[in-house]
Design an enzyme around this catalytic site. Sequence first.
Site, short mmCIF file in Angstrom:
data_model
loop_
_atom_site.label_atom_id
_atom_site.label_comp_id
_atom_site.label_asym_id
_atom_site.label_seq_id
_atom_site.Cartn_x
_atom_site.Cartn_y
_atom_site.Cartn_z
N GLY A 237 33.95 40.66 35.10
CA GLY A 237 33.61 39.69 36.15
C GLY A 237 33.52 40.40 37.49
O GLY A 237 33.30 41.61 37.57
N SER A 238 33.73 39.63 38.55
CA SER A 238 33.56 40.17 39.90
C SER A 238 34.72 41.11 40.27
O SER A 238 35.81 41.04 39.68
CB SER A 238 33.54 39.01 40.89
OG SER A 238 34.75 38.28 40.77
N GLY A 242 38.82 41.17 39.45
CA GLY A 242 39.52 42.39 39.01
C GLY A 242 40.70 42.72 39.89
O GLY A 242 41.76 43.13 39.41
N GLU A 259 35.76 45.54 33.70
CA GLU A 259 34.32 45.75 33.87
C GLU A 259 33.88 44.82 34.99
O GLU A 259 33.74 43.62 34.78
CB GLU A 259 33.57 45.42 32.57
CG GLU A 259 33.67 46.50 31.53
CD GLU A 259 33.04 47.81 31.96
OE1 GLU A 259 32.40 47.87 33.03
OE2 GLU A 259 33.19 48.79 31.22
N CYS A 293 25.21 42.85 35.89
CA CYS A 293 26.11 43.78 36.57
C CYS A 293 25.38 45.09 36.85
O CYS A 293 25.73 45.82 37.76
CB CYS A 293 27.35 44.02 35.73
SG CYS A 293 26.95 44.36 34.02
P1 NAD Z 1 33.95 35.81 38.15
O1 NAD Z 1 34.77 36.95 38.60
O2 NAD Z 1 33.77 34.66 39.06
O3 NAD Z 1 34.55 35.23 36.78
C1 NAD Z 1 34.68 36.03 35.63
C2 NAD Z 1 35.77 35.47 34.73
O4 NAD Z 1 37.04 35.69 35.35
C3 NAD Z 1 35.68 33.97 34.48
O5 NAD Z 1 35.99 33.73 33.13
C4 NAD Z 1 36.74 33.41 35.41
O6 NAD Z 1 37.25 32.17 34.99
C5 NAD Z 1 37.79 34.49 35.34
N1 NAD Z 1 38.72 34.54 36.49
C6 NAD Z 1 38.42 34.37 37.79
N2 NAD Z 1 39.53 34.56 38.55
C7 NAD Z 1 40.53 34.88 37.69
C8 NAD Z 1 41.91 35.18 37.86
N3 NAD Z 1 42.49 35.20 39.07
N4 NAD Z 1 42.67 35.46 36.77
C9 NAD Z 1 42.10 35.46 35.54
N5 NAD Z 1 40.79 35.16 35.31
C10 NAD Z 1 40.02 34.87 36.38
O7 NAD Z 1 32.51 36.43 37.74
P2 NAD Z 1 31.16 35.68 37.34
O8 NAD Z 1 30.56 35.06 38.54
O9 NAD Z 1 31.37 34.85 36.12
O10 NAD Z 1 30.26 36.93 36.86
C11 NAD Z 1 29.53 37.74 37.72
C12 NAD Z 1 30.28 39.01 38.04
O11 NAD Z 1 30.65 39.71 36.85
C13 NAD Z 1 29.44 40.00 38.83
O12 NAD Z 1 30.22 40.60 39.82
C14 NAD Z 1 29.00 41.01 37.77
O13 NAD Z 1 28.64 42.28 38.28
C15 NAD Z 1 30.21 41.07 36.90
N6 NAD Z 1 29.90 41.55 35.55
C16 NAD Z 1 30.28 42.82 35.22
C17 NAD Z 1 29.97 43.32 33.96
C18 NAD Z 1 30.36 44.73 33.58
O14 NAD Z 1 30.27 45.06 32.41
N7 NAD Z 1 30.77 45.57 34.50
C19 NAD Z 1 29.28 42.52 33.04
C20 NAD Z 1 28.93 41.22 33.42
C21 NAD Z 1 29.26 40.75 34.69
#
Ligand code: NAD
Length: 505
Positions: A237-238, A242, A259, A293
Amino acid sequence: MTSIAKETSGLLAKLGVSPGALSGGDLGVTSPVTGEEIARVSQISAKDAGKAIDEAHAAFLKWRLVPGPRRGELVRLLGEELRTHKEELGRLVSIEVGKIPSEGLGEVQEMIDICDFAVGLSRQLYGLTIATERPGHRMMETWQPLGAVGVISAFNFPVAVWSWNAALALVCGDSVVWKPSEKTPLTALACEAIFARAAERFGDDAPEGLLKVLIGGADVGEALVDHAKIPLVSATGSTRMGRAVGPRLAGRFARAILELGGNNAGIVCPSADLDMTLRAIAFGAMGTAGQRCTTMRRLFVHESVYDQLVPRLKKAYESVSVGNPLEGKALIGPLIDKQAFEGMQKALDAAKAAGGSVTGGARVDTGDADAWYVRPAIVEMPSQTGPVLEETFAPILYVMKYSDFDEVLVSHNAVGAGLSSSIFTRDLQEAERFLSPEGSDCGIANVNIGTSGAEIGGAFGGEKETGGGRESGSDAWKAYMRRATNTINYSKALPLAQGVSFDID
Ligand code: NAD
């Protein structure tokens, strides 16, 4: 019921999800294609999430005793089920996330590919035999199953990310607890049903609770992150997410595979094949409406080819078709929601304020008030400042001119979220320097191919700020196991340190 909602429930029924799971819940699911609600699912409470994790842990205790190649058979069956249901699942991805059909199907293909990879891996969980300094002894390394593995996934790869983790974890002898994005619960429920069918075909060796899907938001993710029986969380995720998850896991000495975001760049050198480069940039920067990503977000073009490349690139941006991905003609579908649109406009305003010249970026009206389509934007920047330094999850490509190769390498590496990178050149020295220790500092570094479209065979990702988390191929499997060093004494003596002896009579 609208036609998309009807199609969604039809697809989910074919995939094995009970209709009862799709209505009356507390989480509304919308399709970004039209902005309409297509289902209402139930979220799990943090307390019940804890119970589900306990069940997954109990499943692990049994699954770890099943031999690796037999565990691989379950993943082979999962791959078979995915092949059978590729069309339906790919279409569901398009509906829930707004990907064009080839991208929805491509995502399912990645799932099939990682299953194939993991089946082979199930017979290759090799440890080393190590030369020991003690006579009459043998020393070796053994890889053991780790536990119930937590998977947190992002909206933009709603099914592939789960499979990269789950296929490896399962052959490694782990059970899996998956918290998908709250924006994409339907594809997760579909995967759960597909997995249940594979497990049923596999038989009694697959314990109940081997896969648990927890529908919910960040609070459920936190419950997973904090649970003592989860030794590893793979979170995609973002970078914001992380930064929240990483320290919590470190606080209890649990492992993390992170990731995260990607502010990915390409460098176009004087000798580049400009036709090929143009296609690679257009695909890498505009594909999936910039919601990958690995999307190319920054481009450094040598001053000698700038005027040949950039006007053609702008033309491609102006002519690309944006629209409903389900109708199969558009190359660019919608942004996930209004918030993503607003984030994009904010970044474009900031770029203008920093001296940028913007082409594109306006909203495309499809007649649906809650659907957020945009023309991709290309922004010529005088330097790498302001929003260029951050990942905006939308189709914005910042273009900058360069003249010196050493300087452009420094600029290339001068952002935090370094995930993927590309150089376009026919000059061997430039290509090799880009791949060398002084070159790109990203987890993915490519030559004459764009930043997106990674294959499962190479470990995916490796975002530099996170220490390079790896999912899927290469030796990423080692993160899903624990390593033990075993020493066996087959002599009658017990060598101790020189001069040490115990009187035991
Ligand atoms: P996001 O960070 O908003 O959410 C991702 C996941 O994390 C969701 O399931 C969310 O519920 C969970 N989450 C959020 N806050 C949390 C916390 N405090 N504790 C535990 N879980 C939590 O991301 P998004 O908007 O769904 O996705 C887009 C982002 O993901 C972009 O930044 C993109 O670059 C990244 N991404 C990275 C990869 C990679 O392989 N590097 C792949 C896909 C997406």
